[in-house]
Design a protein around this motif. Structure first.
Motif, PDB file in Angstrom:
ATOM      1  N   ARG A 100     110.487  84.755 -21.403  1.00  0.00           N
ATOM      2  CA  ARG A 100     109.696  85.438 -22.429  1.00  0.00           C
ATOM      3  C   ARG A 100     108.215  85.414 -22.093  1.00  0.00           C
ATOM      4  NH1 ARG A 100     113.466  82.857 -26.071  1.00  0.00           N
ATOM      5  NH2 ARG A 100     114.750  84.414 -27.151  1.00  0.00           N
ATOM      6  N   LEU A 101     107.722  84.228 -21.675  1.00  0.00           N
ATOM      7  CA  LEU A 101     106.296  84.099 -21.345  1.00  0.00           C
ATOM      8  C   LEU A 101     105.909  85.008 -20.191  1.00  0.00           C
ATOM      9  CD1 LEU A 101     105.763  80.234 -21.678  1.00  0.00           C
ATOM     10  CD2 LEU A 101     104.802  82.022 -23.121  1.00  0.00           C
ATOM     11  N   GLN A 102     106.757  85.049 -19.178  1.00  0.00           N
ATOM     12  CA  GLN A 102     106.451  85.876 -18.013  1.00  0.00           C
ATOM     13  C   GLN A 102     106.480  87.359 -18.371  1.00  0.00           C
ATOM     14  OE1 GLN A 102     105.329  84.826 -15.298  1.00  0.00           O
ATOM     15  NE2 GLN A 102     105.881  82.671 -15.146  1.00  0.00           N
ATOM     16  N   LEU A 103     107.446  87.744 -19.193  1.00  0.00           N
ATOM     17  CA  LEU A 103     107.526  89.151 -19.589  1.00  0.00           C
ATOM     18  C   LEU A 103     106.343  89.545 -20.466  1.00  0.00           C
ATOM     19  CD1 LEU A 103     111.335  89.520 -20.344  1.00  0.00           C
ATOM     20  CD2 LEU A 103     110.078  90.365 -18.365  1.00  0.00           C
ATOM     21  N   GLU A 104     105.921  88.639 -21.348  1.00  0.00           N
ATOM     22  CA  GLU A 104     104.747  88.914 -22.179  1.00  0.00           C
ATOM     23  C   GLU A 104     103.501  89.038 -21.322  1.00  0.00           C
ATOM     24  OE1 GLU A 104     104.625  85.783 -24.999  1.00  0.00           O
ATOM     25  OE2 GLU A 104     106.358  86.500 -26.148  1.00  0.00           O
ATOM     26  N   GLY A 105     103.422  88.193 -20.286  1.00  0.00           N
ATOM     27  CA  GLY A 105     102.276  88.260 -19.375  1.00  0.00           C
ATOM     28  C   GLY A 105     102.238  89.575 -18.635  1.00  0.00           C
ATOM     29  N   ASP A 106     103.410  90.035 -18.168  1.00  0.00           N
ATOM     30  CA  ASP A 106     103.465  91.331 -17.482  1.00  0.00           C
ATOM     31  C   ASP A 106     103.102  92.459 -18.441  1.00  0.00           C
ATOM     32  OD1 ASP A 106     104.210  90.099 -15.180  1.00  0.00           O
ATOM     33  OD2 ASP A 106     106.360  90.412 -15.451  1.00  0.00           O
ATOM     34  N   GLY A 107     103.557  92.322 -19.692  1.00  0.00           N
ATOM     35  CA  GLY A 107     103.274  93.376 -20.657  1.00  0.00           C
ATOM     36  C   GLY A 107     101.807  93.467 -21.019  1.00  0.00           C
ATOM     37  N   ASN A 108     101.088  92.348 -20.877  1.00  0.00           N
ATOM     38  CA  ASN A 108      99.653  92.351 -21.178  1.00  0.00           C
ATOM     39  C   ASN A 108      98.800  92.728 -19.972  1.00  0.00           C
ATOM     40  OD1 ASN A 108     100.050  91.566 -23.831  1.00  0.00           O
ATOM     41  ND2 ASN A 108     100.066  89.378 -23.314  1.00  0.00           N
ATOM     42  N   GLY A 109      99.460  93.125 -18.895  1.00  0.00           N
ATOM     43  CA  GLY A 109      98.732  93.608 -17.726  1.00  0.00           C
ATOM     44  C   GLY A 109      98.247  92.515 -16.801  1.00  0.00           C
ATOM     45  N   SER A 110      98.869  91.325 -16.864  1.00  0.00           N
ATOM     46  CA  SER A 110      98.442  90.254 -15.967  1.00  0.00           C
ATOM     47  C   SER A 110      98.804  90.629 -14.545  1.00  0.00           C
ATOM     48  CB  SER A 110      99.129  88.948 -16.361  1.00  0.00           C
ATOM     49  OG  SER A 110     100.529  89.085 -16.274  1.00  0.00           O
ATOM     50  N   ALA A 111      97.953  90.284 -13.618  1.00  0.00           N
ATOM     51  CA  ALA A 111      98.178  90.617 -12.213  1.00  0.00           C
ATOM     52  C   ALA A 111      97.480  89.574 -11.359  1.00  0.00           C
ATOM     53  CB  ALA A 111      97.640  92.017 -11.917  1.00  0.00           C
ATOM     54  N   GLY A 112      97.223  89.914 -10.118  1.00  0.00           N
ATOM     55  CA  GLY A 112      96.488  89.019  -9.241  1.00  0.00           C
ATOM     56  C   GLY A 112      97.408  87.976  -8.652  1.00  0.00           C
ATOM     57  N   HIS A 113      97.188  86.680  -9.074  1.00  0.00           N
ATOM     58  CA  HIS A 113      97.932  85.602  -8.456  1.00  0.00           C
ATOM     59  C   HIS A 113      99.344  85.478  -9.023  1.00  0.00           C
ATOM     60  CE1 HIS A 113      96.370  83.852 -12.186  1.00  0.00           C
ATOM     61  NE2 HIS A 113      97.382  82.994 -12.113  1.00  0.00           N
ATOM     62  N   GLU A 114      99.689  86.228 -10.097  1.00  0.00           N
ATOM     63  CA  GLU A 114     101.025  86.155 -10.668  1.00  0.00           C
ATOM     64  C   GLU A 114     102.044  86.773  -9.698  1.00  0.00           C
ATOM     65  OE1 GLU A 114     101.830  84.633 -13.296  1.00  0.00           O
ATOM     66  OE2 GLU A 114      99.850  84.236 -14.151  1.00  0.00           O
ATOM     67  N   LYS A 115     103.284  86.317  -9.814  1.00  0.00           N
ATOM     68  CA  LYS A 115     104.328  86.833  -8.943  1.00  0.00           C
ATOM     69  C   LYS A 115     104.661  88.273  -9.308  1.00  0.00           C
ATOM     70  CE  LYS A 115     106.643  82.479  -7.935  1.00  0.00           C
ATOM     71  NZ  LYS A 115     107.929  81.772  -7.945  1.00  0.00           N
ATOM     72  N   GLU A 116     105.091  89.020  -8.312  1.00  0.00           N
ATOM     73  CA  GLU A 116     105.578  90.364  -8.560  1.00  0.00           C
ATOM     74  C   GLU A 116     106.828  90.284  -9.432  1.00  0.00           C
ATOM     75  OE1 GLU A 116     104.273  93.266  -7.750  1.00  0.00           O
ATOM     76  OE2 GLU A 116     102.540  92.223  -6.928  1.00  0.00           O
ATOM     77  N   PRO A 117     107.072  91.299 -10.280  1.00  0.00           N
ATOM     78  CA  PRO A 117     108.244  91.251 -11.166  1.00  0.00           C
ATOM     79  C   PRO A 117     109.548  90.999 -10.433  1.00  0.00           C
ATOM     80  CG  PRO A 117     106.771  93.029 -11.812  1.00  0.00           C
ATOM     81  CD  PRO A 117     106.217  92.468 -10.534  1.00  0.00           C
ATOM     82  N   ALA A 118     109.729  91.645  -9.269  1.00  0.00           N
ATOM     83  CA  ALA A 118     110.989  91.461  -8.539  1.00  0.00           C
ATOM     84  C   ALA A 118     111.162  90.014  -8.102  1.00  0.00           C
ATOM     85  CB  ALA A 118     111.021  92.390  -7.325  1.00  0.00           C
ATOM     86  N   GLY A 119     110.057  89.412  -7.612  1.00  0.00           N
ATOM     87  CA  GLY A 119     110.123  88.013  -7.193  1.00  0.00           C
ATOM     88  C   GLY A 119     110.373  87.083  -8.363  1.00  0.00           C
ATOM     89  N   LEU A 120     109.756  87.379  -9.492  1.00  0.00           N
ATOM     90  CA  LEU A 120     109.949  86.573 -10.698  1.00  0.00           C
ATOM     91  C   LEU A 120     111.398  86.634 -11.163  1.00  0.00           C
ATOM     92  CD1 LEU A 120     108.971  84.969 -13.165  1.00  0.00           C
ATOM     93  CD2 LEU A 120     108.325  87.141 -14.210  1.00  0.00           C
ATOM     94  N   LEU A 121     111.954  87.842 -11.201  1.00  0.00           N
ATOM     95  CA  LEU A 121     113.338  87.993 -11.631  1.00  0.00           C
ATOM     96  C   LEU A 121     114.295  87.247 -10.702  1.00  0.00           C
ATOM     97  CD1 LEU A 121     113.454  91.760 -12.688  1.00  0.00           C
ATOM     98  CD2 LEU A 121     113.589  89.754 -14.173  1.00  0.00           C
ATOM     99  N   ALA A 122     114.010  87.296  -9.398  1.00  0.00           N
ATOM    100  CA  ALA A 122     114.862  86.601  -8.437  1.00  0.00           C
ATOM    101  C   ALA A 122     114.816  85.089  -8.669  1.00  0.00           C
ATOM    102  CB  ALA A 122     114.418  86.930  -7.007  1.00  0.00           C
ATOM    103  N   GLU A 123     113.619  84.578  -8.951  1.00  0.00           N
ATOM    104  CA  GLU A 123     113.478  83.136  -9.198  1.00  0.00           C
ATOM    105  C   GLU A 123     114.206  82.722 -10.476  1.00  0.00           C
ATOM    106  OE1 GLU A 123     109.970  79.909 -10.261  1.00  0.00           O
ATOM    107  OE2 GLU A 123     109.460  81.719  -9.135  1.00  0.00           O
ATOM    108  N   LEU A 124     114.019  83.518 -11.531  1.00  0.00           N
ATOM    109  CA  LEU A 124     114.685  83.204 -12.790  1.00  0.00           C
ATOM    110  C   LEU A 124     116.202  83.305 -12.657  1.00  0.00           C
ATOM    111  CD1 LEU A 124     112.345  85.048 -15.330  1.00  0.00           C
ATOM    112  CD2 LEU A 124     112.580  82.593 -15.001  1.00  0.00           C
TER     113      LEU A 124
END
Length: 225
Positions: A140-164
């Motif tokens: 939830r936290l990661q998805l909220e962060g992506d929805g708020n336009g966080s970028a930069g040092h955060e993981k790409e969505p595909a990488g995040l999904l793979a980790e989760l």
């Protein structure tokens, strides 16, 4: 460091509490004492417990009344309760224990190994549920962060999904092993039902993750609560 589960021991006799601590110390969890029903209810206001061992015969608020209060509270109603009693009044007395919300009813003197084994099942189920909630909260936290336009040092969505997905797979594997263990040991129906509930939660989380994969469609994933 893995956080230990808390086990609530409720008995008005100090010698009985000492005996329970001696039996359950091998589980290496946090044992919390309560010498009355009122004291147990106070402990439940602030702490989360994996299981409650509750003596039936206590002065003032007895075990049945204490269990009724526990089951009326939304915060505590799902905590497993194991009743302990020094007297056995037959099927009616046992039925009253189950009607009060107990998952098990054990007469004293009980087999220490059996009691320890029963408690360990509920501790393991509690730890699996905690891990599942942590994974859902992280998603939830990661998805909220992506929805708020966080970028930069955060993981790409595909990488995040793979980790989760990998983390969830580890929890799924442990839950499957636990279910097989319960089947092999002919465990209590309540423990089996709790394990099945955990598997349903895991299935819901897996579907939510799969729905977020690229090409999964435009539907909105609903995470299990």
């Amino acid at each position: 460091m893995v956080q230990k589960a808390k086990i609530l021991l409720v008995d008005d006799r100090p010698e009985n509490l000492l005996a329970l601590e001696a039996i359950l110390s091998a589980l290496d969890q946090t044992l919390v004492r309560a010498s009355s029903g009122e004291e147990a209810l106070k402990a439940l206001l602030t702490d989360d417990f994996a299981v409650i061992l509750l003596d039936v015969q206590m002065p003032g608020m007895d075990g049945f009344e204490t269990a009724a209060h526990i089951k009326r509270r939304e915060r505590t109603r799902d905590i497993p309760i194991i009743f302990l009693t020094a007297i056995n009044h037959g099927p009616h007395h046992t039925f009253r224990g189950y009607a009060a919300g107990a998952v098990d009813y054990i007469s004293k003197p009980f087999d220490p190994w059996v009691l320890r084994a029963k408690v360990s099942v509920f501790v393991e189920l509690y730890m699996k549920n905690c891990k599942l909630r942590e994974q859902a909260a992280l998603l939830r936290l990661q998805l909220e962060g992506d929805g708020n336009g966080s970028a930069g040092h955060e993981k790409e969505p595909a990488g995040l999904l793979a980790e989760l997905s990998a983390r969830l797979a580890a929890v799924e594997e442990q839950a499957e092993a636990l279910s097989k263990q319960l089947d092999d040991e002919s465990a209590d129906a309540a423990a089996v039902a709790t394990a099945a509930h955990l598997e349903r939660k895991l299935t819901g989380l897996r579907r939510a993750l799969d729905a977020l994969e690229p090409g999964a469609g435009s539907g909105v994933a609903v995470l299990p609560s």
